[in-house]
Write a protein that holds these residues in place. Sequence first.
Motif, PDB file in Angstrom:
ATOM      1  N   CYS A   6      68.576  38.313  35.270  1.00  9.32           N
ATOM      2  CA  CYS A   6      69.456  37.388  35.977  1.00  9.32           C
ATOM      3  C   CYS A   6      69.148  35.944  35.577  1.00  9.32           C
ATOM      4  O   CYS A   6      70.052  35.137  35.388  1.00  9.32           O
ATOM      5  CB  CYS A   6      69.309  37.562  37.484  1.00  9.32           C
ATOM      6  SG  CYS A   6      70.024  39.103  38.069  1.00  9.32           S
ATOM      7  N   HIS A  32      76.038  41.952  31.413  1.00 13.06           N
ATOM      8  CA  HIS A  32      75.251  41.684  32.616  1.00 13.06           C
ATOM      9  C   HIS A  32      76.169  41.430  33.819  1.00 13.06           C
ATOM     10  O   HIS A  32      75.943  41.932  34.915  1.00 13.06           O
ATOM     11  CB  HIS A  32      74.322  40.498  32.386  1.00 13.06           C
ATOM     12  CG  HIS A  32      73.428  40.227  33.566  1.00 13.06           C
ATOM     13  ND1 HIS A  32      72.195  40.789  33.726  1.00 13.06           N
ATOM     14  CD2 HIS A  32      73.624  39.458  34.669  1.00 13.06           C
ATOM     15  CE1 HIS A  32      71.666  40.397  34.866  1.00 13.06           C
ATOM     16  NE2 HIS A  32      72.509  39.571  35.466  1.00 13.06           N
ATOM     17  N   CYS A  36      76.204  43.125  37.556  1.00 14.86           N
ATOM     18  CA  CYS A  36      75.460  42.325  38.523  1.00 14.86           C
ATOM     19  C   CYS A  36      76.396  41.443  39.352  1.00 14.86           C
ATOM     20  O   CYS A  36      76.868  40.417  38.883  1.00 14.86           O
ATOM     21  CB  CYS A  36      74.425  41.478  37.786  1.00 14.86           C
ATOM     22  SG  CYS A  36      73.395  40.518  38.901  1.00 14.86           S
ATOM     23  N   CYS A  39      75.210  37.702  39.954  1.00 21.78           N
ATOM     24  CA  CYS A  39      75.499  36.736  38.893  1.00 21.78           C
ATOM     25  C   CYS A  39      76.997  36.445  38.800  1.00 21.78           C
ATOM     26  O   CYS A  39      77.391  35.347  38.439  1.00 21.78           O
ATOM     27  CB  CYS A  39      74.955  37.225  37.562  1.00 21.78           C
ATOM     28  SG  CYS A  39      73.168  37.024  37.454  1.00 21.78           S
TER      29      CYS A  39
HETATM   30 ZN   LIG Z   1      72.310  39.142  37.433  1.00 15.79          ZN
END
Ligand SMILES: [Zn+2]
Length: 76
Positions: A6, A32, A36, A39
């Motif tokens: 992250c 990512h 996630c 994020c």
């Molecule tokens: Zn992340």
Amino acid sequence: MKRLTCEQAVQQFFAYLDRALSAEPLEALEAHMEACLDCCDKLRFSRQLDSFVKTRLPEATLPADLDARIRKALRG
Ligand SMILES: [Zn+2]
């Protein structure tokens, strides 16, 4: 492809928003983001912040001699 943490993802946000990432880090970042949510939220916030800063500080408001002053300062 290596996975981003992250922290690494967040560090690339502004380059991403400026479209300054090359293909490989861009793919890693997008991968990512898909995985996630945290994020994703942060990127949404960064995007708003980025466009806010850009609309509030258009390049036209920079002093015309700023470039010359920076060059002079760099020369010492
Ligand atoms: Zn992340």
